[in-house]
Design a protein around this motif. Structure first.
Motif, short mmCIF file in Angstrom:
data_model
loop_
_atom_site.label_atom_id
_atom_site.label_comp_id
_atom_site.label_asym_id
_atom_site.label_seq_id
_atom_site.Cartn_x
_atom_site.Cartn_y
_atom_site.Cartn_z
N PRO A 33 0.79 -1.22 0.00
CA PRO A 33 0.00 0.00 0.00
C PRO A 33 0.83 1.28 0.00
CG PRO A 33 -0.04 -1.02 2.15
CD PRO A 33 0.63 -1.98 1.22
N LEU A 34 2.10 1.21 0.35
CA LEU A 34 2.92 2.41 0.40
C LEU A 34 3.94 2.46 -0.74
CD1 LEU A 34 3.54 2.62 4.24
CD2 LEU A 34 1.90 3.90 2.88
N ALA A 35 3.71 1.68 -1.77
CA ALA A 35 4.62 1.71 -2.91
C ALA A 35 4.50 3.05 -3.64
CB ALA A 35 4.30 0.57 -3.87
N ALA A 36 5.53 3.44 -4.35
CA ALA A 36 5.58 4.76 -4.97
C ALA A 36 4.66 4.89 -6.19
CB ALA A 36 7.02 5.09 -5.37
N GLY A 37 4.27 3.79 -6.82
CA GLY A 37 3.37 3.87 -7.96
C GLY A 37 4.10 4.00 -9.29
N PRO A 38 3.35 4.13 -10.39
CA PRO A 38 3.95 4.11 -11.71
C PRO A 38 4.64 5.41 -12.12
CG PRO A 38 1.60 4.35 -11.90
CD PRO A 38 1.89 4.14 -10.45
N GLY A 39 4.27 6.54 -11.55
CA GLY A 39 4.84 7.82 -11.96
C GLY A 39 6.15 8.11 -11.26
N GLY A 40 6.59 9.34 -11.37
CA GLY A 40 7.79 9.76 -10.65
C GLY A 40 9.02 9.84 -11.52
N GLN A 41 10.13 10.09 -10.88
CA GLN A 41 11.41 10.27 -11.57
C GLN A 41 12.47 9.39 -10.94
OE1 GLN A 41 12.25 12.71 -14.07
NE2 GLN A 41 10.05 12.95 -14.28
N CYS A 42 13.44 9.00 -11.73
CA CYS A 42 14.65 8.36 -11.23
C CYS A 42 15.72 9.44 -11.21
CB CYS A 42 15.08 7.22 -12.15
SG CYS A 42 13.90 5.86 -12.23
N THR A 54 10.13 4.24 -15.37
CA THR A 54 9.32 3.30 -16.14
C THR A 54 8.80 2.24 -15.19
OG1 THR A 54 11.33 2.09 -16.73
CG2 THR A 54 10.51 3.65 -18.34
N PRO A 55 7.50 1.94 -15.22
CA PRO A 55 6.90 1.01 -14.26
C PRO A 55 7.51 -0.39 -14.26
CG PRO A 55 5.19 2.22 -15.41
CD PRO A 55 6.47 2.55 -16.08
N SER A 56 8.05 -0.84 -15.37
CA SER A 56 8.57 -2.21 -15.44
C SER A 56 9.97 -2.37 -14.87
CB SER A 56 8.56 -2.68 -16.90
OG SER A 56 9.41 -1.87 -17.68
N GLN A 57 10.66 -1.28 -14.55
CA GLN A 57 12.04 -1.39 -14.07
C GLN A 57 12.27 -0.44 -12.89
OE1 GLN A 57 15.08 -0.19 -16.84
NE2 GLN A 57 16.59 -1.51 -15.90
N PRO A 58 12.63 -0.98 -11.71
CA PRO A 58 12.92 -0.13 -10.57
C PRO A 58 14.11 0.80 -10.84
CG PRO A 58 12.70 -2.41 -9.88
CD PRO A 58 12.73 -2.40 -11.38
N CYS A 59 14.06 1.99 -10.27
CA CYS A 59 15.16 2.96 -10.46
C CYS A 59 16.48 2.39 -9.96
CB CYS A 59 14.83 4.26 -9.75
SG CYS A 59 13.45 5.17 -10.46
N SER A 60 16.43 1.57 -8.90
CA SER A 60 17.66 1.02 -8.33
C SER A 60 18.36 0.06 -9.28
CB SER A 60 17.36 0.32 -7.01
OG SER A 60 16.45 -0.74 -7.21
N GLN A 61 17.69 -0.38 -10.34
CA GLN A 61 18.32 -1.26 -11.32
C GLN A 61 18.84 -0.50 -12.53
OE1 GLN A 61 15.57 -4.37 -12.31
NE2 GLN A 61 15.75 -5.36 -10.32
N LYS A 62 18.58 0.81 -12.58
CA LYS A 62 19.06 1.63 -13.69
C LYS A 62 20.39 2.29 -13.32
CE LYS A 62 14.53 2.96 -15.41
NZ LYS A 62 13.68 4.09 -15.76
N SER A 63 21.24 2.48 -14.31
CA SER A 63 22.49 3.20 -14.12
C SER A 63 22.39 4.56 -14.80
CB SER A 63 23.67 2.42 -14.70
OG SER A 63 23.86 1.22 -13.99
#
Length: 75
Positions: A33-42, A54-63
């Motif tokens: 219930p406290l997840a950040a959701g599909p929007g936002g910025q990395c 992007t909803p399919s890939q967590p920011c922590s997995q992006k470089s």
């Protein structure tokens, strides 16, 4: 006094496994219930570069494309 057989009195001090006083409110890594959701910025914590999440890939997995540091989520 207990003899290692579990018949001693129950403790109430620190380390008794009661699990109280934890901060963070149960925020999960993914979903919940406290997840950040599909929007936002990395955002890159090193250089400040931002890109759309992007909803399919967590920011922590992006470089970061500028400095190759792992990115974090910004609401």
């Amino acid at each position: 006094m207990p003899r290692g057989d579990g018949t001693g009195p129950g403790g109430q001090g620190a380390g008794t496994g009661r699990g109280i006083g934890q901060s963070g409110g149960g925020r999960g890594q993914m979903g919940g219930p406290l997840a950040a959701g599909p929007g936002g910025q990395c955002i890159c914590p090193s250089c400040g570069y931002t890109q759309a999440h992007t909803p399919s890939q967590p920011c922590s997995q992006k470089s970061c494309p500028k400095c190759n540091t792992k990115m974090t989520r910004k609401g």
